[in-house]
Design a protein around this motif. Structure first.
Motif, PDB file in Angstrom:
ATOM      1  N   LEU A 342      29.825  -7.666  -6.397  1.00 14.60           N
ATOM      2  CA  LEU A 342      28.385  -6.675  -6.455  1.00 14.60           C
ATOM      3  C   LEU A 342      27.499  -7.488  -7.465  1.00 14.60           C
ATOM      4  O   LEU A 342      27.942  -7.756  -8.492  1.00 14.60           O
ATOM      5  CB  LEU A 342      28.662  -5.206  -6.984  1.00 14.60           C
ATOM      6  N   PRO A 343      26.477  -7.128  -7.184  1.00 17.07           N
ATOM      7  CA  PRO A 343      25.358  -7.643  -8.223  1.00 17.07           C
ATOM      8  C   PRO A 343      25.666  -6.934  -9.521  1.00 17.07           C
ATOM      9  O   PRO A 343      25.922  -5.404  -9.502  1.00 17.07           O
ATOM     10  CB  PRO A 343      24.020  -7.382  -7.593  1.00 17.07           C
ATOM     11  N   HIS A 348      27.422   0.627 -13.677  1.00 20.02           N
ATOM     12  CA  HIS A 348      26.710   1.839 -14.367  1.00 20.02           C
ATOM     13  C   HIS A 348      26.474   1.352 -15.749  1.00 20.02           C
ATOM     14  O   HIS A 348      25.343   1.621 -16.490  1.00 20.02           O
ATOM     15  CB  HIS A 348      27.407   3.045 -14.131  1.00 20.02           C
ATOM     16  N   ALA A 349      27.267   0.488 -16.333  1.00 16.05           N
ATOM     17  CA  ALA A 349      27.220   0.128 -17.788  1.00 16.05           C
ATOM     18  C   ALA A 349      25.798  -0.703 -18.096  1.00 16.05           C
ATOM     19  O   ALA A 349      25.070  -0.618 -18.874  1.00 16.05           O
ATOM     20  CB  ALA A 349      28.512  -0.640 -18.178  1.00 16.05           C
ATOM     21  N   ALA A 355      17.809   0.937 -17.716  1.00 19.63           N
ATOM     22  CA  ALA A 355      16.891   1.990 -17.633  1.00 19.63           C
ATOM     23  C   ALA A 355      16.578   2.430 -19.071  1.00 19.63           C
ATOM     24  O   ALA A 355      15.471   2.703 -19.389  1.00 19.63           O
ATOM     25  CB  ALA A 355      17.695   3.171 -17.214  1.00 19.63           C
ATOM     26  N   ARG A 356      17.500   2.211 -20.018  1.00 23.77           N
ATOM     27  CA  ARG A 356      17.249   2.496 -21.577  1.00 23.77           C
ATOM     28  C   ARG A 356      16.029   1.566 -21.884  1.00 23.77           C
ATOM     29  O   ARG A 356      15.060   2.097 -22.733  1.00 23.77           O
ATOM     30  CB  ARG A 356      18.395   2.523 -22.387  1.00 23.77           C
ATOM     31  N   LEU A 624      16.769   6.351 -12.817  1.00 20.57           N
ATOM     32  CA  LEU A 624      15.946   5.294 -12.907  1.00 20.57           C
ATOM     33  C   LEU A 624      16.141   3.900 -12.702  1.00 20.57           C
ATOM     34  O   LEU A 624      15.255   3.033 -12.068  1.00 20.57           O
ATOM     35  CB  LEU A 624      15.487   5.425 -14.562  1.00 20.57           C
ATOM     36  N   ALA A 625      17.445   3.461 -12.940  1.00 19.96           N
ATOM     37  CA  ALA A 625      17.801   2.238 -12.852  1.00 19.96           C
ATOM     38  C   ALA A 625      17.805   2.034 -11.136  1.00 19.96           C
ATOM     39  O   ALA A 625      17.394   0.835 -10.799  1.00 19.96           O
ATOM     40  CB  ALA A 625      19.193   1.884 -13.352  1.00 19.96           C
ATOM     41  N   THR A 626      18.154   2.972 -10.306  1.00 11.34           N
ATOM     42  CA  THR A 626      18.157   2.745  -8.920  1.00 11.34           C
ATOM     43  C   THR A 626      16.530   2.478  -8.566  1.00 11.34           C
ATOM     44  O   THR A 626      16.231   1.666  -7.575  1.00 11.34           O
ATOM     45  CB  THR A 626      18.482   4.036  -8.099  1.00 11.34           C
ATOM     46  N   ALA A 627      15.556   3.193  -9.220  1.00  7.13           N
ATOM     47  CA  ALA A 627      14.002   3.236  -8.686  1.00  7.13           C
ATOM     48  C   ALA A 627      13.697   1.845  -9.073  1.00  7.13           C
ATOM     49  O   ALA A 627      13.182   1.350  -8.251  1.00  7.13           O
ATOM     50  CB  ALA A 627      13.532   4.252  -9.531  1.00  7.13           C
TER      51      ALA A 627
END
Length: 711
Positions: A342-343, A348-349, A355-356, A624-627
């Protein structure tokens, strides 16, 4: 007897003992600049209509054209690793900077400069810094606190006509000597002295100062042709006790008898020029004093007034550039680098970190842009400048550190392919200069805010200094009303002044409520501790931090309204919530450390954490990361100053990301081929877009590769 006079008479003695003494240099620092929206926050009464009326940060057509042409051409000449290895900019870059008047951005066109706005100045520095910090520092120093700005504000007409055209076109390169080995943060106590005397010069007697000095950490000193100098002026012919004239600023041509430039400093081994300056009985005619004889002794006021503007631009631009580059690298590397099939950006980490970083950047850059707009509107926001200096440089450090964690082994191998190693080394420099962050947090932000932004404290101090009983009584009466109002707003309800954007109305109300709590808390701390608060630096720093969080959160409201991009609404909300949560944590620590059990026990009556005071939830971070992963244009909106370098790891990453969009649905197959080590030509030949696929495979391999060296 008038009521105000009676109150003042009773209070004058206790207040004289409680209020801290303020010397002339401290008074000059406190009174420098102007107060804007940060003053509304300190008073607990933010007005959203006033915030909106500031307008957007805008560049003129001429400024935008310069950014699009000259700055783009400059960044295409910059190779970060090659410059770092050479420890200097290439000669063609130096020549380009001179010819295109990068050193004269703030100098008016009438004197041969570009006459740019503060917004353009900040944009140029930020854009260069995304590619090479050394070049950005080289550009920013002549345009920041130094000879050009001092001449523009205080120079004589003759001085302006002589120096400004030469500074604008690079015939003269300036540096400014303030810091001494034994006067760093306490710059007002510089030991360098100039004694008033007369000397024979060109066949006539000339009055001036014989100056001896020792300066260090002076950027551009090794290449400077004119030295700006701050020294303590002394007139030995005056009576004892009156001989000290005060800090004075002068310009000294290089070479001059007695002046020597020391061997080069290498701040974190950076390529920008920096070094010490020494002077032994250097004669400085009064004509060389900036502003002439009339400005002798006015140097500290001049420096503080210039710093009020300069601190808001250059170092915040560097911090923003570091954030933008780090976010782009973390996002881009997370899309290309794969582990466990996976990229890594999907883990999640990593996604949470990205995102932060985006949330942080949205808030800090909002504050930077708002303050630039305020500067161009004629304000000189000294307190906001101190907030920006700390918040943007610290945010830059956090962003680079987080991105280095994501890069892993790729990030720690030095070489042309390294993406952030040089930036990582540079982060302590921005943290340290123009007032170390530890000092600015502990002493300046709240210390200056308490005097300049509070509606009554400065009047009280002036009344005490003048033994004005009536004036003190009047100020105290207003202060009591201010206290009662903010206590009511903290405990019950803070009104919403003005009309914030409909989408952020709830967040604006939370900012207003917390501002009221802050205003009441600041008064409480000052009332409990009086002049001792100045020495209790951990408490003072926390009070400054809460004000900084409120300023950044309010700037997010302004930015969202100015840009009107609904796609960024979740990011804006998260940015405000992050700032409010940090402020709430700080208030909790502040109350826990106030030296009064009674206050600690009563605090829950007016301070209660609300929903928006909690940290942003993991679910929101991952959304937010997904967006960001699904819409690459969002990264472009967050990193508008990111420029394309001549080559190196950042250029490789940019090329790979651009090609990834061309290959489209073939990307998983290409990544699988990379993992297996299949021949690129054979893999690409079997895909719908062979040329783009092959180019992507080669670009991605360069991104993942690290450098090696003989020996």
């Amino acid at each position: 007897m008038a009521f105000d006079t009676l109150i003042g008479r009773v209070a004058l003695g206790p207040f004289s003992r409680a209020l801290p003494q303020m010397g002339d240099t401290e008074r000059a620092a406190l009174e420098a600049g102007s107060v804007g929206f940060e003053g509304d926050l300190f008073r607990g009464a933010p007005d959203w209509d006033a915030l909106r009326q500031r307008g957007a940060m805008q560049l003129s057509e001429t400024e935008q054209a310069f950014v699009d042409r000259e700055v783009t051409e400059l960044t295409s000449m910059l190779d970060d690793f090659a410059i770092d290895e050479a420890r200097d900019l290439p000669p063609p870059v130096w020549q380009f900077l001179r010819e295109r008047r990068f050193f004269g951005m703030i100098i008016p066109r009438d004197f041969g400069g570009l006459g740019f706005s503060h917004a353009a100045h900040a944009t140029v520095v930020a854009r260069i810094a995304t590619v090479n910090v050394a070049a950005a520092v080289t550009v920013m120093v002549p345009n920041s606190l130094g000879p050009a700005e001092l001449l523009l504000r205080y120079g004589t007409e003759l001085q302006k006509r002589h120096w400004l055209p030469r500074l604008a076109d690079g015939r003269e390169l300036p540096c400014f000597g303030l810091t001494s080995p034994y006067a760093g943060s306490d710059a007002a106590s510089i030991p360098d002295t100039g004694v008033l005397c007369e000397r024979m010069l060109d066949g006539r007697m000339v009055r001036g100062f014989e100056v001896s000095f020792d300066k260090r950490y002076i950027t551009l000193a090794p290449v400077a042709t004119v030295v700006g100098l701050a020294f303590q002026a002394i007139d030995p012919d005056r009576p004892a006790g009156q001989q000290a004239l005060g800090i004075t600023c002068a310009l000294i041509p290089v070479p001059s008898p007695g002046l020597s430039i020391g061997r080069r400093h290498r701040p974190m081994n950076s390529a920008f020029m920096n070094g010490p300056i020494h002077g032994e009985r250097v004669f400085v005619p009064l004509d060389w004093v900036i502003g002439g004889e009339a400005q002798v002794g006015q140097g500290w006021r001049m420096l503080m007034e210039c710093l009020a503007a300069g601190r808001s631009i250059s170092l915040p631009a560097l911090g923003s550039a570091m954030q933008q580059t780090a976010l782009f690298v973390a996002y881009g590397y997370g899309r290309i680098r794969e582990q466990f099939g996976l990229p890594i950006g999907k883990f999640h980490a990593v996604a949470g970190l990205v995102a932060r970083m985006a949330i942080d950047l949205y808030a800090t850059d909002a504050a930077r842009r708002y303050t630039a707009a305020a500067l161009d509107a004629g304000e000189q926001p000294s307190l906001a400048g101190a907030i920006l200096k700390v918040q943007l440089t610290e945010a830059g450090r956090r962003a680079v550190t987080d991105a280095m964690d994501i890069l892993g082994g790729k990030g720690i191998i030095q070489g042309p392919s390294n993406l952030l190693g040089i930036a990582y080394r540079h982060t302590p420099i921005a943290i340290t200069v123009e007032g170390a962050n530890v000092l600015t947090r502990a002493l300046i932000i709240f210390g200056q805010g308490a005097v300049r932004c509070h509606p009554h404290v400065l009047n009280e101090m002036r009344a005490v200094a003048a033994s004005d009983e009536r004036g003190l009584g009047r100020a105290l009466r207003g202060h009591v009303a201010h206290l009662c109002r903010n206590l009511w707003h903290s405990a019950i309800h803070a009104p919403l002044r003005g009309t914030p954007p409909r989408e952020l109305r709830r967040e604006a109300a939370a900012i207003a409520q917390l501002a009221a709590v802050y205003a009441w808390t600041a008064d409480l701390a000052m009332g409990l501790l009086g002049g001792r608060l100045k020495r209790l630096e951990l408490l003072s720093a926390r009070l400054g931090d809460v004000l900084s969080n409120l300023y950044l959160a309010s700037a997010v409201v302004w930015r969202f309204e100015m840009e009107g991009d609904g796609r960024l609404l979740p990011l804006a909300r998260a940015a405000i919530q992050t700032q409010l949560a940090q402020a709430a944590d700080t208030l909790d620590h502040l109350y826990a450390n106030l030296p009064s059990r009674v206050v600690r026990g009563l605090a829950p009556l007016w301070w209660r954490r609300g929903r928006l005071h909690r940290p942003v939830a993991d679910e929101t971070l991952l959304s937010l990361a997904t967006a960001l992963q699904g819409d690459p244009t969002l990264i472009g909106r967050l990193c508008p100053d990111l420029a394309q370098p001549a080559g190196g790891g950042l250029r490789d990453l940019m090329d790979a990301l651009a090609l990834s969009r061309e290959v489209g649905d073939s990307l998983p197959q290409l990544h699988e081929a990379l993992r297996r080590g299949d021949p690129p030509e054979r893999v690409a030949a079997g895909l719908p877009n062979p040329k783009a696929s092959l180019a992507y495979l080669r670009a991605a391999e360069r991104v993942i590769r690290v450098d090696d060296f003989a020996g």
